[in-house]
Design a protein around this motif. Structure first.
Motif, PDB file in Angstrom:
ATOM      1  N   SER A 309      54.808 -25.529  34.240  1.00 45.35           N
ATOM      2  CA  SER A 309      56.074 -25.494  34.988  1.00 45.35           C
ATOM      3  C   SER A 309      56.937 -24.286  34.630  1.00 45.35           C
ATOM      4  CB  SER A 309      56.871 -26.785  34.732  1.00 45.35           C
ATOM      5  OG  SER A 309      57.191 -26.911  33.356  1.00 45.35           O
ATOM      6  N   TYR A 310      56.588 -23.590  33.555  1.00 42.52           N
ATOM      7  CA  TYR A 310      57.317 -22.372  33.178  1.00 42.52           C
ATOM      8  C   TYR A 310      57.115 -21.329  34.282  1.00 42.52           C
ATOM      9  CZ  TYR A 310      58.920 -18.454  30.281  1.00 42.52           C
ATOM     10  OH  TYR A 310      59.598 -17.372  29.788  1.00 42.52           O
ATOM     11  N   ASP A 311      58.197 -20.749  34.783  1.00 44.83           N
ATOM     12  CA  ASP A 311      58.117 -19.854  35.948  1.00 44.83           C
ATOM     13  C   ASP A 311      57.473 -20.566  37.129  1.00 44.83           C
ATOM     14  OD1 ASP A 311      59.321 -17.658  34.790  1.00 44.83           O
ATOM     15  OD2 ASP A 311      57.452 -16.668  34.227  1.00 44.83           O
ATOM     16  N   GLY A 312      57.765 -21.860  37.269  1.00 48.16           N
ATOM     17  CA  GLY A 312      57.079 -22.695  38.247  1.00 48.16           C
ATOM     18  C   GLY A 312      57.151 -22.169  39.669  1.00 48.16           C
ATOM     19  N   LEU A 313      58.325 -21.779  40.119  1.00 48.77           N
ATOM     20  CA  LEU A 313      58.471 -21.284  41.491  1.00 48.77           C
ATOM     21  C   LEU A 313      57.736 -19.968  41.694  1.00 48.77           C
ATOM     22  CD1 LEU A 313      62.229 -22.113  42.244  1.00 48.77           C
ATOM     23  CD2 LEU A 313      60.183 -23.330  43.040  1.00 48.77           C
ATOM     24  N   ILE A 314      57.767 -19.126  40.673  1.00 44.16           N
ATOM     25  CA  ILE A 314      57.051 -17.846  40.756  1.00 44.16           C
ATOM     26  C   ILE A 314      55.549 -18.096  40.842  1.00 44.16           C
ATOM     27  CG2 ILE A 314      56.496 -15.716  39.503  1.00 44.16           C
ATOM     28  CD1 ILE A 314      59.334 -15.766  38.384  1.00 44.16           C
ATOM     29  N   MET A 357      52.016 -12.737  38.760  1.00 41.18           N
ATOM     30  CA  MET A 357      52.741 -11.948  39.757  1.00 41.18           C
ATOM     31  C   MET A 357      51.888 -10.740  40.125  1.00 41.18           C
ATOM     32  SD  MET A 357      56.518 -10.150  39.554  1.00 41.18           S
ATOM     33  CE  MET A 357      57.429 -11.630  40.004  1.00 41.18           C
ATOM     34  N   LEU A 358      51.803 -10.434  41.406  1.00 42.38           N
ATOM     35  CA  LEU A 358      51.023  -9.279  41.820  1.00 42.38           C
ATOM     36  C   LEU A 358      51.608  -7.998  41.237  1.00 42.38           C
ATOM     37  CD1 LEU A 358      50.219  -9.900  45.595  1.00 42.38           C
ATOM     38  CD2 LEU A 358      48.994 -10.687  43.578  1.00 42.38           C
ATOM     39  N   GLY A 359      50.734  -7.017  41.044  1.00 45.11           N
ATOM     40  CA  GLY A 359      51.177  -5.740  40.501  1.00 45.11           C
ATOM     41  C   GLY A 359      50.238  -5.203  39.441  1.00 45.11           C
TER      42      GLY A 359
END
Length: 537
Positions: A309-314, A357-359
């Motif tokens: 759930s850490y950085d869940g939305l991301i 995260m993309l990149g």
């Protein structure tokens, strides 16, 4: 009814046109379009990434590392030697960090033209070539040339692939090509060619052993009914039994060998072991080593949920950007996603933003399997709902969403330029031109210490060093500071850029204040670019 017939006729006409052969060369039009798209992609991304290099948007991690590794191998009699991670990897050999024999296949091309641009061009075309097996898989298993070109084009404009290509040079660029061919030949049950690409996958990087192991699990699941039947008949020599077992055994043996060679020939600095293994990525779960993750999920389920759930939305957005371009068709064939479990298990439990995260280069581990699953998912729709309208609507949905996600999320696109101008820009400004001019003042063979984004430009020498800014706020920060201090004592030149890397510049200037051995050779662009030279050099 007439509308359905008209649409069917249109699709059939398109398919017939794509299958038709040209008068010159007797080549299918679909093949010409496929080859053209691969060449266009490879050329476009070669130009774009080279421009990023000229605009100082590349980094020591990792274009500088690979450039120096290849250069020292070709010119200095050293075995893929580089300096950026000496505090962690004292041997200086790239194989101490990543076991990548695939580099030997790249080496002859670099030897011919020894520049960072060579690596960027190779990467662009290797990534583009993965469109070929994706085309073949979709063509043969999901509806013909039209669907094949749909998926190959969707791959070439897939945002995750764009970011893998955009971010410096990495051996992970080979993974989509090799994994796509492995899945293709697995599906066709051409086992010698399948094992060839499994071996090519394994020589890319040590982590691919986890991918190939789970490919073995996928094969076992795919042929589970045949395996059960073979066991009942006590027939253990069939491919459905031996192939998954051999795949998993090869993966385990290969990974064990990699650990042995690293510990034997290229040992990691014991004081930096936790940082090297990535322990800071998993403080919530408590894993000191990624190999501990499966066991800790079982032993500490609440910690696992908290880490998830850490950085869940991301993380949800990350999954959406990966699966959305193909209209989530991958979930219609979930078993084909089994080889993605190692990466998603790692990335979704990690607290490091770069892992979800993309990149970066990491999505190369999963892209081909996402596409294969979507192709098999579309095939299921075609088989279950043979009406042409359903197929056409599915194709249209994938085409529209692929284009929409490309426009919204791909690097260099208009929307990304609005929200992340510093990341996507390839404009060469006056500061960049001044840096080039100052770099030209440093003799080609002189030893130099510089900052992250400048290092690729001076990495074609043995004694080029970079301030390891990525570890300055880590658990080994004291080791890093000592390393920088010792490096200053042995280099001839120091090039700093306070405008782009103020942290590294501040650290080095604080040390130069108590070292009278250097004088300021030039100061440019309002004292943001500083070049120091050792007395007597």
């Amino acid at each position: 009814m007439e509308e359905d017939l008209g649409r069917l006729t249109s699709m059939e006409r398109l398919e017939a046109w794509l299958r038709a052969r040209t008068k010159v060369g007797n080549v299918e039009r679909s093949k010409i379009l496929l080859i053209t798209s691969v060449v266009v992609y490879g050329t476009a991304f070669s130009i774009l990434t080279i421009l990023r290099y000229y605009a100082f948007r590349t980094r020591a991690w990792d274009l500088g590392i690979f450039t120096q590794s290849f250069w020292t191998t070709c010119n200095a009699g050293k075995f893929f030697y580089y300096t950026a991670e000496l505090p962690v990897n004292p041997s200086g050999c790239f194989f101490g960090v990543h076991f990548s024999p695939i580099l030997f296949l790249v080496l002859p091309f670099y030897w011919v033209l020894q520049t960072p641009e060579t690596l960027l061009v190779i990467q662009a075309f290797i990534l583009a070539l993965a469109a070929v097996p994706i085309f073949k898989l979709a063509d043969e298993y999901a509806g013909g040339r039209t669907v094949g070109l749909l998926f190959s084009t969707a791959y070439l404009i897939f945002p995750a692939i764009g970011y893998v290509n955009n971010y410096d040079f990495h051996v992970e660029a080979f993974i989509p090509l090799f994994s796509a061919y492995a899945i293709y030949y697995l599906t066709k049950e051409k086992w010698p060619k399948y094992f060839l690409f499994i071996l090519l996958l394994l020589i890319c990087q040590e982590q691919t052993a986890f991918v190939t192991f789970f490919i073995g699990i996928y094969i076992a699941w795919k042929y589970r009914y045949r395996i059960v039947s073979a066991i009942k008949c006590k027939r253990f020599s069939g491919n459905e039994v031996t192939v998954p077992i051999v795949t998993m055994i090869i993966s385990v043996v290969w990974y064990s060998f990699i650990l042995w060679q690293r510990n034997t020939f290229f040992p990691i600095n014991p004081a930096a072991t936790a940082e090297f293994l990535g322990a800071p990525n998993f403080t919530i779960l408590g894993a000191k080593d990624p190999l501990q993750i499966p066991l800790l999920i079982i032993l500490r389920p609440l910690n696992a949920v908290q880490a998830l759930s850490y950085d869940g939305l991301i993380k949800l957005a990350y999954l959406g950007i990966l699966f959305g371009p193909l209209a989530f068709f991958s979930f219609k064939s979930p078993s084909a996603l089994i080889p993605t479990i190692p990466w998603f298990g790692f990335s979704l439990l990690s607290q490091t933003l770069a892992h979800h995260m993309l990149g970066h280069q990491y999505e190369a581990f999963v892209v081909s399997f996402i596409f294969a699953a979507a192709i098999f998912g579309l095939r299921r729709d075609v088989v279950r709902k043979p009406q042409h309208r359903d197929t056409a609507n599915s194709i249209k949905k994938i085409a529209v969403l692929s284009l929409a996600f490309f426009v919204l999320f791909a690097p260099f696109c208009f929307v990304q330029g609005i929200f992340f101008p510093n990341f996507t820009t390839i404009q060469i400004n006056e500061h960049d031109r001044t840096l080039v001019d100052v770099i030209s003042m440093v003799p080609p063979n002189a030893s130099i210490l510089t900052v992250d984004h400048v290092f690729p430009q001076v990495s074609n020498r043995v004694d080029a060093y970079v301030v390891p800014v990525i570890w300055l706020n880590s658990t080994i920060s004291n080791i890093i500071v000592n390393f920088v201090n010792q490096t200053i004592d042995k280099v001839q030149y120091i090039l700093l850029d306070n405008k782009t890397d103020a942290v590294s510049t501040k650290l080095v200037l604080s040390m130069l204040n108590v070292k009278p051995d250097f004088n300021l050779l030039t100061s440019r662009d309002n004292d943001t670019i500083l070049l120091y030279r050792r007395h007597g050099t």
